[in-house]
Motif scaffolding. Structure first.
Motif, PDB file in Angstrom:
ATOM      1  N   LEU A 244      -2.540  -5.132  -4.483  1.00 46.80           N
ATOM      2  CA  LEU A 244      -2.585  -6.904  -5.026  1.00 46.80           C
ATOM      3  C   LEU A 244      -1.030  -7.346  -5.120  1.00 46.80           C
ATOM      4  O   LEU A 244      -1.429  -8.334  -5.187  1.00 46.80           O
ATOM      5  CB  LEU A 244      -3.605  -6.352  -6.483  1.00 46.80           C
ATOM      6  N   VAL A 245      -0.180  -6.572  -5.675  1.00 41.19           N
ATOM      7  CA  VAL A 245       1.069  -6.844  -5.616  1.00 41.19           C
ATOM      8  C   VAL A 245       1.399  -7.359  -4.303  1.00 41.19           C
ATOM      9  O   VAL A 245       2.052  -9.186  -4.182  1.00 41.19           O
ATOM     10  CB  VAL A 245       1.896  -5.634  -6.309  1.00 41.19           C
ATOM     11  N   ALA A 246       1.363  -6.825  -3.162  1.00 41.36           N
ATOM     12  CA  ALA A 246       1.769  -7.201  -2.157  1.00 41.36           C
ATOM     13  C   ALA A 246       0.773  -9.278  -1.803  1.00 41.36           C
ATOM     14  O   ALA A 246       1.402 -10.145  -1.043  1.00 41.36           O
ATOM     15  CB  ALA A 246       0.939  -6.310  -0.691  1.00 41.36           C
ATOM     16  N   LEU A 247      -0.259  -8.799  -2.539  1.00 42.00           N
ATOM     17  CA  LEU A 247      -1.183 -10.097  -1.960  1.00 42.00           C
ATOM     18  C   LEU A 247      -0.339 -11.930  -2.463  1.00 42.00           C
ATOM     19  O   LEU A 247      -0.516 -12.277  -2.075  1.00 42.00           O
ATOM     20  CB  LEU A 247      -2.615  -9.671  -2.626  1.00 42.00           C
TER      21      LEU A 247
ATOM     22  N   LEU B 200      -3.209   2.780  -5.341  1.00 41.77           N
ATOM     23  CA  LEU B 200      -3.146   1.938  -4.219  1.00 41.77           C
ATOM     24  C   LEU B 200      -3.989   0.654  -4.114  1.00 41.77           C
ATOM     25  O   LEU B 200      -3.570  -0.392  -3.409  1.00 41.77           O
ATOM     26  CB  LEU B 200      -4.286   2.836  -3.429  1.00 41.77           C
ATOM     27  N   ILE B 201      -4.815   0.267  -4.630  1.00 46.56           N
ATOM     28  CA  ILE B 201      -5.309  -1.299  -5.095  1.00 46.56           C
ATOM     29  C   ILE B 201      -3.985  -2.060  -6.321  1.00 46.56           C
ATOM     30  O   ILE B 201      -4.505  -2.820  -5.494  1.00 46.56           O
ATOM     31  CB  ILE B 201      -6.261  -0.779  -6.553  1.00 46.56           C
ATOM     32  N   ALA B 202      -3.572  -1.300  -6.747  1.00 49.52           N
ATOM     33  CA  ALA B 202      -2.617  -1.815  -7.196  1.00 49.52           C
ATOM     34  C   ALA B 202      -1.555  -2.737  -6.648  1.00 49.52           C
ATOM     35  O   ALA B 202      -1.363  -3.906  -6.370  1.00 49.52           O
ATOM     36  CB  ALA B 202      -1.842  -1.157  -8.515  1.00 49.52           C
TER      37      ALA B 202
ATOM     38  N   LEU C  14       0.475  -1.029  -0.245  1.00 51.70           N
ATOM     39  CA  LEU C  14       0.203  -0.014   0.261  1.00 51.70           C
ATOM     40  C   LEU C  14       1.445   0.945  -0.275  1.00 51.70           C
ATOM     41  O   LEU C  14       0.696   1.981  -0.803  1.00 51.70           O
ATOM     42  CB  LEU C  14      -1.195  -0.004   1.361  1.00 51.70           C
ATOM     43  N   LEU C  15       1.360   1.324   1.093  1.00 51.17           N
ATOM     44  CA  LEU C  15       2.670   2.383   0.619  1.00 51.17           C
ATOM     45  C   LEU C  15       3.526   3.223  -0.124  1.00 51.17           C
ATOM     46  O   LEU C  15       3.620   4.168  -1.131  1.00 51.17           O
ATOM     47  CB  LEU C  15       4.306   2.485   1.561  1.00 51.17           C
ATOM     48  N   CYS C  16       3.606   1.231  -1.324  1.00 48.14           N
ATOM     49  CA  CYS C  16       4.198   1.509  -2.524  1.00 48.14           C
ATOM     50  C   CYS C  16       3.080   2.744  -3.000  1.00 48.14           C
ATOM     51  O   CYS C  16       3.569   2.996  -4.534  1.00 48.14           O
ATOM     52  CB  CYS C  16       5.243   0.595  -2.817  1.00 48.14           C
ATOM     53  N   GLY C  17       2.470   1.898  -3.538  1.00 50.57           N
ATOM     54  CA  GLY C  17       0.429   2.437  -4.210  1.00 50.57           C
ATOM     55  C   GLY C  17       1.066   3.614  -4.185  1.00 50.57           C
ATOM     56  O   GLY C  17       0.682   4.756  -4.678  1.00 50.57           O
ATOM     57  N   ALA C  18       0.692   4.270  -2.549  1.00 47.68           N
ATOM     58  CA  ALA C  18       0.700   5.084  -2.337  1.00 47.68           C
ATOM     59  C   ALA C  18       2.010   6.435  -2.846  1.00 47.68           C
ATOM     60  O   ALA C  18       1.276   7.222  -3.403  1.00 47.68           O
ATOM     61  CB  ALA C  18       0.398   5.630  -0.274  1.00 47.68           C
TER      62      ALA C  18
END
Length: 264
Positions: free
Chosen positions: A165-168, A160-162, A49-53
């Motif tokens: 989902l990458v973390a998942l 943020l969604i991306a 989430l932090l990377c997406g943010a």
């Protein structure tokens, strides 16, 4: 996640490196920091989430092309993964085996999770106001702004969604191999873009389908398996996959021109 990013006329080149960073976070948290599994999984998700943010906020705040921002994140995330793990694979063992190895109704949990995500994401894209806003932003962001809708929260939400989902995906990948490799996810960004483009998502934004991206994933998987079965070397696989991507883009170009020509 990549489909959503492409629909809003952006691109994310960092997904492979972010996957490696999230995997490293999970591995280090379990093996070195001795966090419980739930906390380690939460840390990996928070990292995504932090990377997406970061990708979304920097692109929006300074109006920079997402290509450049996510290219920078690609390097930062890979460097962070190596820094966390000291460039050594973290062997976790059975602590994470249950995430990917637990069967549900006779099927693997990752497969069922992927199926639920595909259905849910397709419904969001095609049946919700947020999905319509994404398509509108990708089609003509200035028109969206002039109509009184701020496109910035929409774009940030997509990144943020991306990232989530990458973390998942990183958690599932780590569970499958029971280890965290700092080089995990290398080249995954190209596979994700290829799957979306082969599925009909436009690189120019404004058009895409999660269901078609799913079939794009299947096409790439079947292509790779078929080439491996006939003994094709790795460089041959990459050459053919690249040609398939270029062909898909050319077909999309002419299909778009044909659709414009039919408009009254």
């Amino acid at each position: 996640g990549m489909t959503y990013v492409l629909v809003i006329a952006e691109i994310d080149l960092s997904v492979g490196s972010v996957l490696g960073l999230c995997s490293a976070m999970l591995g280090v948290a379990l093996t070195q920091w001795h966090w419980p599994l739930v906390a380690a999984v939460g840390g990996a998700l928070a990292t995504g989430l932090l990377c997406g943010a970061f990708n979304g906020l920097v692109s929006i705040r300074w109006r920079l092309p997402s290509f450049i921002v996510t290219l920078g994140m690609l390097e930062m995330a890979r460097g962070g993964a190596h820094a966390l793990t000291k460039s050594q694979t973290q062997y976790i063992g059975s602590a994470v085996e249950g995430i990917a190895g637990t069967p549900v109704f006779g099927l693997s949990l990752p497969f069922l999770l992927a199926l639920v995500l595909v259905i849910g994401a397709q419904l969001v894209l095609s049946r919700t106001v947020f999905g319509r806003y994404m398509v509108a932003v990708g089609t003509n962001e200035e028109a969206v702004r002039l109509s009184g809708i701020d496109p910035r929260p929409i774009k940030l939400a997509v990144f943020l969604i991306a990232g989530f989902l990458v973390a998942l995906a990183a958690i599932i990948d780590t569970s499958r191999f029971q280890s965290a490799n700092p080089n995990a996810g290398s080249g995954f960004e190209l596979q994700a873009i290829a799957a979306a483009v082969i599925g009909g998502t436009s690189l120019m934004g404004g058009r895409g389908s999660i269901a078609c991206t799913f079939f794009g994933v299947l096409i790439i998987a079947v292509l790779n398996s078929g080439l491996a079965a006939v003994g094709a070397r790795d460089e041959t696989k990459r050459l053919i996959t690249g040609l398939v991507i270029v062909t898909a883009v050319i077909v999309d170009h002419y299909r778009h021109r044909l659709a414009r020509g039919r408009r009254p």
